[in-house]
Design a protein around this motif. Structure first.
Motif, PDB file in Angstrom:
ATOM      1  N   MET A   1      24.513  -3.922 -60.765  1.00  0.00           N
ATOM      2  CA  MET A   1      24.422  -3.027 -60.915  1.00  0.00           C
ATOM      3  C   MET A   1      23.443  -2.181 -59.456  1.00  0.00           C
ATOM      4  O   MET A   1      22.508  -1.963 -59.344  1.00  0.00           O
ATOM      5  CB  MET A   1      23.208  -1.812 -62.380  1.00  0.00           C
ATOM      6  N   ASN A   2      24.123  -1.188 -58.878  1.00  0.00           N
ATOM      7  CA  ASN A   2      24.187  -0.300 -58.143  1.00  0.00           C
ATOM      8  C   ASN A   2      23.300   0.807 -58.404  1.00  0.00           C
ATOM      9  O   ASN A   2      24.318   1.797 -58.750  1.00  0.00           O
ATOM     10  CB  ASN A   2      25.372   0.125 -57.071  1.00  0.00           C
ATOM     11  N   PHE A   3      22.412   1.330 -57.907  1.00  0.00           N
ATOM     12  CA  PHE A   3      21.410   2.629 -58.881  1.00  0.00           C
ATOM     13  C   PHE A   3      21.561   4.354 -58.030  1.00  0.00           C
ATOM     14  O   PHE A   3      21.160   4.322 -57.797  1.00  0.00           O
ATOM     15  CB  PHE A   3      19.467   2.059 -58.755  1.00  0.00           C
ATOM     16  N   GLY A   4      22.144   3.520 -56.418  1.00  0.00           N
ATOM     17  CA  GLY A   4      22.404   4.657 -55.289  1.00  0.00           C
ATOM     18  C   GLY A   4      23.884   5.197 -55.736  1.00  0.00           C
ATOM     19  O   GLY A   4      23.965   6.666 -56.209  1.00  0.00           O
ATOM     20  N   MET A   5      24.824   4.265 -56.550  1.00  0.00           N
ATOM     21  CA  MET A   5      25.882   5.045 -57.375  1.00  0.00           C
ATOM     22  C   MET A   5      25.647   5.667 -58.762  1.00  0.00           C
ATOM     23  O   MET A   5      25.776   7.433 -58.739  1.00  0.00           O
ATOM     24  CB  MET A   5      26.960   4.007 -57.761  1.00  0.00           C
ATOM     25  N   LEU A   6      24.785   5.647 -59.456  1.00  0.00           N
ATOM     26  CA  LEU A   6      24.806   6.123 -60.575  1.00  0.00           C
ATOM     27  C   LEU A   6      23.388   7.365 -59.696  1.00  0.00           C
ATOM     28  O   LEU A   6      23.721   7.806 -60.611  1.00  0.00           O
ATOM     29  CB  LEU A   6      23.347   5.249 -61.343  1.00  0.00           C
ATOM     30  N   THR A  71      28.320   7.372 -49.878  1.00  0.00           N
ATOM     31  CA  THR A  71      28.848   6.753 -48.566  1.00  0.00           C
ATOM     32  C   THR A  71      26.993   6.318 -47.926  1.00  0.00           C
ATOM     33  O   THR A  71      27.174   5.861 -46.860  1.00  0.00           O
ATOM     34  CB  THR A  71      29.554   7.203 -47.590  1.00  0.00           C
ATOM     35  N   SER A  72      26.673   6.568 -48.709  1.00  0.00           N
ATOM     36  CA  SER A  72      24.691   6.178 -47.451  1.00  0.00           C
ATOM     37  C   SER A  72      24.782   5.000 -48.181  1.00  0.00           C
ATOM     38  O   SER A  72      24.702   3.992 -48.669  1.00  0.00           O
ATOM     39  CB  SER A  72      23.639   7.480 -48.485  1.00  0.00           C
ATOM     40  N   THR A  73      23.169   4.859 -46.725  1.00  0.00           N
ATOM     41  CA  THR A  73      22.911   3.371 -46.914  1.00  0.00           C
ATOM     42  C   THR A  73      21.432   3.445 -47.354  1.00  0.00           C
ATOM     43  O   THR A  73      20.761   2.116 -46.831  1.00  0.00           O
ATOM     44  CB  THR A  73      23.281   2.151 -45.500  1.00  0.00           C
ATOM     45  N   PHE A  78      16.071   5.205 -53.881  1.00  0.00           N
ATOM     46  CA  PHE A  78      16.004   6.667 -53.436  1.00  0.00           C
ATOM     47  C   PHE A  78      16.568   7.739 -53.827  1.00  0.00           C
ATOM     48  O   PHE A  78      16.646   8.471 -53.533  1.00  0.00           O
ATOM     49  CB  PHE A  78      15.668   6.453 -51.925  1.00  0.00           C
ATOM     50  N   LEU A  79      18.496   6.848 -53.818  1.00  0.00           N
ATOM     51  CA  LEU A  79      19.632   7.929 -53.888  1.00  0.00           C
ATOM     52  C   LEU A  79      19.108   7.988 -55.535  1.00  0.00           C
ATOM     53  O   LEU A  79      19.600   8.661 -55.997  1.00  0.00           O
ATOM     54  CB  LEU A  79      20.802   6.698 -53.990  1.00  0.00           C
ATOM     55  N   LEU A  80      19.108   7.138 -56.112  1.00  0.00           N
ATOM     56  CA  LEU A  80      19.019   7.694 -58.003  1.00  0.00           C
ATOM     57  C   LEU A  80      18.017   8.979 -57.534  1.00  0.00           C
ATOM     58  O   LEU A  80      17.940   9.660 -58.585  1.00  0.00           O
ATOM     59  CB  LEU A  80      18.318   6.758 -58.698  1.00  0.00           C
ATOM     60  N   GLY A  81      16.939   8.815 -57.352  1.00  0.00           N
ATOM     61  CA  GLY A  81      15.551   9.351 -57.363  1.00  0.00           C
ATOM     62  C   GLY A  81      16.684  11.236 -56.322  1.00  0.00           C
ATOM     63  O   GLY A  81      15.881  12.162 -57.173  1.00  0.00           O
ATOM     64  N   LEU A  82      16.540  10.853 -55.423  1.00  0.00           N
ATOM     65  CA  LEU A  82      17.336  12.124 -55.011  1.00  0.00           C
ATOM     66  C   LEU A  82      18.045  12.542 -55.644  1.00  0.00           C
ATOM     67  O   LEU A  82      18.834  14.192 -56.078  1.00  0.00           O
ATOM     68  CB  LEU A  82      17.909  11.387 -53.388  1.00  0.00           C
ATOM     69  N   GLY A  83      19.210  12.050 -56.136  1.00  0.00           N
ATOM     70  CA  GLY A  83      20.007  12.346 -56.931  1.00  0.00           C
ATOM     71  C   GLY A  83      19.818  13.266 -58.697  1.00  0.00           C
ATOM     72  O   GLY A  83      20.356  14.786 -58.789  1.00  0.00           O
ATOM     73  N   PHE A  84      18.621  11.826 -58.888  1.00  0.00           N
ATOM     74  CA  PHE A  84      18.116  13.114 -59.702  1.00  0.00           C
ATOM     75  C   PHE A  84      17.786  14.456 -59.847  1.00  0.00           C
ATOM     76  O   PHE A  84      17.944  15.831 -60.154  1.00  0.00           O
ATOM     77  CB  PHE A  84      17.208  12.317 -60.985  1.00  0.00           C
TER      78      PHE A  84
END
Length: 140
Positions: A1-6, A71-73, A78-84
């Motif tokens: 699972m891609n947690f960044g997309m989540l 589109t972030s790399t 980090f993206l999961l935390g940022l999204g939340f």
């Protein structure tokens, strides 16, 4: 699972949840103000729709940030935390904006005066969501 997309989806979802809550709060008050106007045979100010719909923009900000995050790399965690975190900031902004809009609707419906002052407070609440979106886009 891609947690960044989540994380991107969570950001959008939480921001939209806040918009729905804020619109419910401010919309209820606008309807109440219109009702009082009708009961007193006063014209019902259409401008109250601005207060009712103001929290909708947080959904747009959540969508824009979601697009950037997709589109972030950056690290997916980090993206999961940022999204939340970003979604919560936008959610809180929308709810606060709904409360401010509710007070503005009530006051404007009663007095017919003060729109500029009331909308400034609504705008201050909006600024929190804008900052959350922009600063999050910068770190993406």
């Amino acid at each position: 699972m891609n947690f960044g997309m989540l994380g991107a989806a969570v950001c959008m979802g939480i921001a939209a949840f806040g918009s729905a809550m804020g619109i419910g709060i401010s919309g209820s008050s606008a309807i109440g103000a219109w009702k009082r106007c009708y009961l007193n045979n006063k014209p019902a100010p259409f401008i109250l729709t601005v207060f009712a719909g103001a929290p909708l923009t947080q959904t747009i900000y959540g969508f824009l940030l979601m697009q950037t995050m997709m589109t972030s790399t950056r690290d997916p965690w980090f993206l999961l935390g940022l999204g939340f975190a970003s979604g919560l900031a936008m959610c809180a902004s929308a709810i606060a904006q709904g409360k401010a809009g509710a007070a503005g609707s009530d006051a404007l419906g009663e007095t017919g005066k003060g729109f500029a002052q009331y909308i400034m407070v609504v705008g201050l609440c909006e600024t929190v969501a804008l900052f959350a979106m922009v600063f999050s886009m910068i770190v993406c």
